[in-house]
Structures are given as C-alpha cells and as structure tokens.
Design a protein around this motif. Structure first.
Motif, short mmCIF file in Angstrom:
data_model
loop_
_atom_site.label_atom_id
_atom_site.label_comp_id
_atom_site.label_asym_id
_atom_site.label_seq_id
_atom_site.Cartn_x
_atom_site.Cartn_y
_atom_site.Cartn_z
N THR A 402 0.84 -1.20 0.00
CA THR A 402 0.00 0.00 0.00
C THR A 402 0.87 1.25 0.00
OG1 THR A 402 -0.14 0.25 2.40
CG2 THR A 402 -1.72 -1.24 1.37
N ARG A 403 0.32 2.32 -0.53
CA ARG A 403 1.01 3.60 -0.50
C ARG A 403 0.80 4.29 0.85
NH1 ARG A 403 -1.75 3.41 -5.39
NH2 ARG A 403 -0.42 3.19 -7.25
N ASP A 404 -0.38 4.10 1.42
CA ASP A 404 -0.72 4.84 2.65
C ASP A 404 -0.41 4.02 3.90
OD1 ASP A 404 -2.72 3.00 1.96
OD2 ASP A 404 -4.29 4.13 2.98
N TRP A 463 -5.49 1.51 2.65
CA TRP A 463 -6.52 1.31 1.63
C TRP A 463 -6.01 1.66 0.24
CZ3 TRP A 463 -11.58 3.82 4.01
CH2 TRP A 463 -12.02 3.02 5.09
N ASP A 464 -4.93 2.42 0.18
CA ASP A 464 -4.43 2.88 -1.12
C ASP A 464 -3.46 1.84 -1.67
OD1 ASP A 464 -3.69 4.26 -3.35
OD2 ASP A 464 -2.83 5.98 -2.29
N GLY A 469 -5.53 0.73 -6.17
CA GLY A 469 -5.87 2.02 -5.60
C GLY A 469 -6.82 1.94 -4.42
N LYS A 470 -7.38 3.08 -4.04
CA LYS A 470 -8.20 3.19 -2.84
C LYS A 470 -9.52 2.44 -2.95
CE LYS A 470 -6.34 7.65 -1.36
NZ LYS A 470 -6.66 9.07 -1.04
#
Length: 542
Positions: A402-404, A463-464, A469-470
């Motif tokens: 994830t990115r987040d 979530w990202d 993606g989100k």
C-alpha cells in the motif's frame, strides 16, 4: 532541531531502501506460521484466566528466551499480574434521595429515576447530603481555552455533567477527543476533590433511550485499573435534572450555552444528594508479559512496542454462538499483532544494542476494555515520565503493498511526523484512519499510555493499494472486517497476504531504532488534549 531530525530519519529510510542500513529480515512466512500456532483451536480463543492464557504466555516466553532477551516484568520476572475486579450490584442495595432548600427529602428510584453504581474499589458508597455543582460538560482543556469548572470548588461535592463534548472544529470536528469520555470526566472530577459524578442524559424518564439505559445499569462490570476512586457514579434523566434546577432557583435558559465556551460551573444552591450503594466483587487475575533489551547509554529511558495477546474465548464464554464452530480464534485480532511484536523483537535482538531500552509488552484483557494496558499504566514497571513512546500493533494489515499508512489519532503527536519522514522516501505517506465514527484512537492498548501523557501511535490498514488504488483497498478491507471481526471465522489461512504487514513492520522498526538511539523526546501537538498531562512531568526529562 526538528528539521535536523526529519532529515536524519529520511536519510535513514533512504539508506534502508538501498539495503545499507540496519540489518533486519521480517519474514511473512514466519509471521504466518506463528499466527497459525497461537490462533489454533487448542489455544481456546486466548481468553484471560483460562488454559488458553497459560499456553499463550508460555509460547511467548519461549520465543523471548530463544532470542536471549531479558524478562521485562517486575522483579526480573516475565509476567506482570493484573488484578481485575468485577462488580455486581447487590439487589435492592442501591438507593438515593435529594433534598431541596425546604428540607424535604425526595426519594429517587434506582433503575427508574437514576442508574447508580458504587465506583470505589471496596464496592461500597455512603454519601449524606453532598452539595451539587453543575459543571457543563465537565471539561478543562487549556489548549482549547476551555474550562467548564472556572473557580468553583467541588471538594466534597457531587459534580453533575453532560455527556459527550461540544460539537465543532474546536473539539476535533468529526473525530472525538478524550474529553467526551465518561472516564475523563470522572478523572477530572476526582482530581478536583469531588466525591461522585452524575451524568445528565437529556431524555425524559418515559423515553425508550432512558429506559434501556436504566434497564441494563445493574450488569456486572470490570473496574478499570487506575480509574478515578470516586465514591459513586450516577446517571439521571432530564426530569430529575429539571427538578434539581427548579429547586435551586436556576433557569436553564439563563445559564448560557454550555457549548459556547463561556459557561462556568454553578452550584445548585440548597440542593444536596444522599446515596447508598453496595456491590459484590470477584477478582480475575491475568498477566501482561514483558521482554526487554536494556539500553547501553540511557537504560532508564524506554521505548515500548505493545500488542494484546488475548481474544474473546470459545464455547465457555459464548455458548449460544450459532453453528458448530464456537471458538473465536482471533488470528487477525490479535494473534497477528502479537506475532508482529515478537517478530519486531527478533529483528531488534539481532541489531546493535540501542542506547535506550526497548520493551516488548504483550498486554492482557484488551478485549475486556484495555485492562492489561490500563493495569500497566496504573502500576508501570518503567516510569511513564521517561517512557519515550508506545508503538502499538493491533491487527496487522492483510494485503499487498500500500502507499498509505493510516494511523489512529492523526494530529495528536509528532511520532506521525517521524513516521512520515521515514515513509516518504519509500513513496508512502501517513494519513488518518478515515473512520471518525469508530473512535479508534481510544480503543486499543496505546490509549492508556496516551492518557498518562506518553506519546503513542498505532498504524492501521492501508486502503491505497499499489495495485488497484483506494477503491479496491477499501472494498477489500470492509469485506474482510465485516466477515471476520470478532467472529469464529477469524482463523488462520494459508492465503493471508502479509506483504503490507512486512512493509509496516519495517517502518516501525526504523521508527523504534531512531527513537532508541536518539536523545530527543517526541512530543504532543499543541492542540492535543494529552499535552497538558505530559507537561506535568517535564522535569523528569530535562
């Protein structure tokens, strides 16, 4: 100083990404296998006080002994006992009455007019003719220029408060602050010398909401370790509150809006309250387990990694669970966090010894109301004044990368800034948990530390997703949470994906190493309700 610190941790992240930094090797396979072990049916849902507790603690101790870590509990032991007192009202023992300026006594019926509980450790309350003070929301928040108490002395008196907190951005908007909790209001009243607290429920006696609250007011409850030692707590409905105000000659409309910030506490002149309550008690003894890496330079300064080992049990605790499977295995909640802390200890035990001490704390009875963490905070093995931070892990993320990195309580303290500085060079970013309605910051084991002023952080599920993606990430998380949270289906599976878990653990490793080899102290943001608590012990960190 802060600019130098952020550039330093960012550089550490870049070195780590290049493979040149501190040695570590978080293993998704090992995490999965260990979760499978302690979430097996044989562990009976890891309920406190059962054979499941004994097995879990024995497994944890064996892991730390194999790493060569020291016991971190009191007196050089692995375990810290936590005594949980459970109280049940004695039938017919609760009574209350109020007296007005005319000297006439007015009885109040427990379960109809009031909900009354003895709040002390002895399960007894006897109060005679205690004066009443209405303190609005019962909040003192200097960082928000808010003080409901003003100059009113409440020593030996009973404080009447509204539940909740004012609406609006001053009190964090959609996210609740600690000020809305009944525990905070009781703490503040007790700190000011009150003998009891009454919460006004703005509902008439005939309303279904009040009647439901009154109906369940006599359930067995577990007293939170370190809770305010008031003599009693009580709830009243609007009808009773109106009688008191009228007797005191107060016009509610003339008091001003208690949500404006202009209100100050007022005495209900001539009105007093008498209370009797008695409850039987039983004690459940459970245990936190602590392991420690002592610091080389400043061993009395401590970083804590925490996670709760318990879950909600099996058939003995939930005999009416439908279907054949009645064991709540708790693979995700919180065998995953438990194993995450063990894996963190494994990696840090193989790194150079830190300058500050690191403690790995496995908390008991989180599912009963954070009881093990409250027990530790009330009787800490290592002084809270020189505890640098608590990094809590509750339910590792189960997804691809994830990115987040969502955290509970974004905006509370600068641990999030340190985490952001580590994450940014890796193309990741820190965000809030996106679910203000859940009040997550107050629902896991980091919170008892925060409540006592120790900066605390807890990462959550991203979530990202890098792939999807989100939209895909949120949908998958909500499906998993809805299907398995606190259900027998929360079991280990070979297809659980720990990629994101390893990513997050890696960043939490870097955060802990940075804190453990630094000399500065993470702090609370100026708008945090916990800054004033930490400030009371500033001298200990000079």
């Amino acid at each position: 100083m802060f600019r130098a610190f952020t550039s330093g941790v960012a550089a550490a992240a870049l070195l780590f990404a290049a493979g040149s930094a501190l040695s570590q090797d978080f293993s998704a396979e090992r995490i999965s296998n260990d979760i499978r072990t302690i979430s097996a049916d044989e562990f009976q849902g890891r309920y406190p006080g059962t054979e499941g507790e004994r097995m879990t603690l024995a497994w944890l101790q064996a892991q730390y002994e194999a790493m060569g870590l020291q016991p971190g509990g009191p007196d050089g032991q692995w375990l810290q006992p936590v005594h949980l007192k459970r109280f049940t009202p004695v039938e017919g023992a609760a009574s209350a009455s109020w007296t007005g300026p005319d000297g006439v006594s007015h009885p109040l019926t427990a379960g109809t007019d009031v909900v009354l509980r003895a709040a002390t450790n002895d399960g007894r309350a006897t109060i005679r003719n205690a004066p009443l003070v209405f303190a609005g929301y019962g909040i003192t928040a200097p960082e928000r220029n808010w003080d409901d108490y003003g100059d009113v002395d409440v020593r030996g008196k009973v404080v009447v408060v509204m539940g909740g907190e004012p609406e609006g951005e001053l009190f964090n908007g959609a996210y609740d602050t600690n000020y809305e909790s009944g525990a905070y209001k009781a703490d503040e009243a007790f700190r000011r010398g009150a003998v009891g607290i009454v919460t006004l429920v703005p509902q008439p006696a005939a309303s279904p909401m009040w009647q439901r609250a009154a109906q369940f007011g006599n359930r067995t409850r577990t007293l939170t370790p370190g809770a305010a030692d008031l003599e009693f707590s009580m709830a009243i409905n609007h009808d009773v509150a109106h009688q008191w105000a009228t007797a005191a000659g107060l016009d509610i409309e003339q008091l001003g809006s208690i949500g404006s910030g202009a209100f100050k506490a007022v005495a209900l002149n001539g009105v007093s309250l008498s209370v009797d309550a008695a409850e039987t008690s039983e004690t459940l003894v459970t245990h936190n387990l602590l392991a420690r890496i002592p610091g080389t330079e400043r061993p009395n300064e401590t970083i804590i990694y925490s996670a709760h080992w318990d879950h909600v049990g099996g058939e003995a605790q939930h005999p009416n669970t439908p279907g054949d499977d009645k064991i709540f295995n708790g693979a995700w909640d919180n065998a995953s966090g438990t194993v995450g802390v063990v894996e963190m200890a494994r990696q840090l035990s193989q790194a150079p010894r830190p300058e500050r001490s690191i403690v790995f704390a496995h908390m008991a009875a989180e599912e009963m109301g954070l009881m093990g963490a409250y027990g530790y905070a009330a009787d800490p093995v290592y002084p809270l004044e020189t505890t640098v931070a608590d990094i809590n892990i509750d339910m590792l993320p189960l997804s691809g990368p994830t990115r987040d990195i969502p955290i509970f309580g974004k905006g509370q303290n600068d641990l999030e800034d340190r985490l952001q500085a580590l994450a940014e060079p890796l193309g990741r970013y820190v965000t809030d948990d996106s679910m203000p309605e859940q009040g997550f910051y107050y629902r896991s084991d980091h919170f008892p530390f925060a409540r006592m002023g120790v900066p605390a952080i807890m990462p959550w599920h991203g979530w990202d997703w890098v792939e999807g993606g989100k939209e895909a990430g949120e949908a998958a998380w909500r499906a998993k949470f809805g299907a398995d949270y606190h259900k027998p289906s929360d079991e280990w599976s070979a297809d659980l994906n720990f990629t994101s878990a390893v990513e997050n653990l890696t960043l939490l490793y870097l955060l802990g190493v940075d804190l453990a080899n630094g000399e500065d102290w993470p702090g609370w943001k100026p708008t945090s309700e916990f800054a004033q608590v930490r400030a009371r012990s500033d001298a200990a960190r000079q």
